[in-house]
Design a protein around this motif. Sequence first.
Motif, mmCIF file in Angstrom:
data_model
loop_
_atom_site.group_PDB
_atom_site.id
_atom_site.type_symbol
_atom_site.label_atom_id
_atom_site.label_comp_id
_atom_site.label_asym_id
_atom_site.label_seq_id
_atom_site.Cartn_x
_atom_site.Cartn_y
_atom_site.Cartn_z
ATOM 1 N N ILE A 2 1.836 -76.921 28.654
ATOM 2 C CA ILE A 2 3.056 -77.043 27.857
ATOM 3 C C ILE A 2 3.801 -75.711 27.908
ATOM 4 N N ASP A 3 5.090 -75.778 27.913
ATOM 5 C CA ASP A 3 5.931 -74.598 27.868
ATOM 6 C C ASP A 3 5.775 -73.926 26.498
ATOM 7 N N GLY A 4 5.732 -72.605 26.475
ATOM 8 C CA GLY A 4 5.540 -71.863 25.236
ATOM 9 C C GLY A 4 6.607 -72.120 24.199
ATOM 10 N N ASN A 5 7.857 -72.207 24.629
ATOM 11 C CA ASN A 5 8.937 -72.474 23.689
ATOM 12 C C ASN A 5 8.796 -73.850 23.057
ATOM 13 N N LYS A 6 8.375 -74.820 23.852
ATOM 14 C CA LYS A 6 8.164 -76.174 23.335
ATOM 15 C C LYS A 6 7.006 -76.185 22.340
ATOM 16 N N TYR A 7 5.926 -75.484 22.670
ATOM 17 C CA TYR A 7 4.775 -75.401 21.762
ATOM 18 C C TYR A 7 5.215 -74.836 20.410
ATOM 19 N N ILE A 8 5.923 -73.733 20.443
ATOM 20 C CA ILE A 8 6.373 -73.093 19.199
ATOM 21 C C ILE A 8 7.285 -74.026 18.413
ATOM 22 N N GLU A 9 8.161 -74.721 19.102
ATOM 23 C CA GLU A 9 9.063 -75.675 18.449
ATOM 24 C C GLU A 9 8.279 -76.781 17.745
ATOM 25 N N VAL A 10 7.305 -77.353 18.434
ATOM 26 C CA VAL A 10 6.515 -78.451 17.864
ATOM 27 C C VAL A 10 5.683 -77.969 16.677
ATOM 28 N N LYS A 25 5.190 -68.068 5.098
ATOM 29 C CA LYS A 25 6.311 -67.731 5.971
ATOM 30 C C LYS A 25 5.725 -67.395 7.339
ATOM 31 N N VAL A 26 6.533 -67.560 8.370
ATOM 32 C CA VAL A 26 6.076 -67.208 9.715
ATOM 33 C C VAL A 26 6.007 -65.685 9.787
ATOM 34 N N SER A 27 4.829 -65.176 10.128
ATOM 35 C CA SER A 27 4.665 -63.724 10.207
ATOM 36 C C SER A 27 4.475 -63.236 11.640
ATOM 37 N N GLU A 28 4.129 -64.162 12.526
ATOM 38 C CA GLU A 28 3.902 -63.771 13.912
ATOM 39 C C GLU A 28 4.180 -64.964 14.817
ATOM 40 N N GLU A 29 4.851 -64.685 15.916
ATOM 41 C CA GLU A 29 5.156 -65.713 16.909
ATOM 42 C C GLU A 29 4.924 -65.091 18.280
ATOM 43 N N ILE A 30 3.932 -65.616 19.002
ATOM 44 C CA ILE A 30 3.609 -65.073 20.322
ATOM 45 C C ILE A 30 3.772 -66.170 21.365
ATOM 46 N N ASN A 31 4.522 -65.845 22.399
ATOM 47 C CA ASN A 31 4.691 -66.721 23.548
ATOM 48 C C ASN A 31 4.375 -65.850 24.757
#
Length: 138
Positions: A2-10, A25-31
Amino acid sequence: MIDGNKYIEVVKIYFHFLITEFGFKVSEEINNGNFFYRLRYINKIKAVTVSYENIENYLSIFISILQNGELPDYDDKTKTLHLNKLNIQILSSIDKSEVQLNNDCFAKFNPKNELERKLLKSAKELRLCLKHFDEYII
């Protein structure tokens, strides 16, 4: 894969209840390229980590009990609690009507592949576990 951006979106869609119901709250987002993705949600006492190793097809979800606002050592099994272990401890005691009400909260989602189905299943389980977390863990 899966694409990282799609994973984060889902993840942000399926796990939005962490923000609206539990004050996270979102504290970390890693792609990280095409092989590792992670979102971490945090509130005053807990962090929820939803990570995926794309190449290994490995989804990991765990709750960390913060120590003075900091994440504990990952290997500290008393403070880093994996969802699959929490399910064993908590979900078996939850009434079927509560499970159905929980499922209804997620009925609007339509997962498109196996990973999305795993994420949705995990989101459902996590919501129930968090609702009863203090009764069983603390």
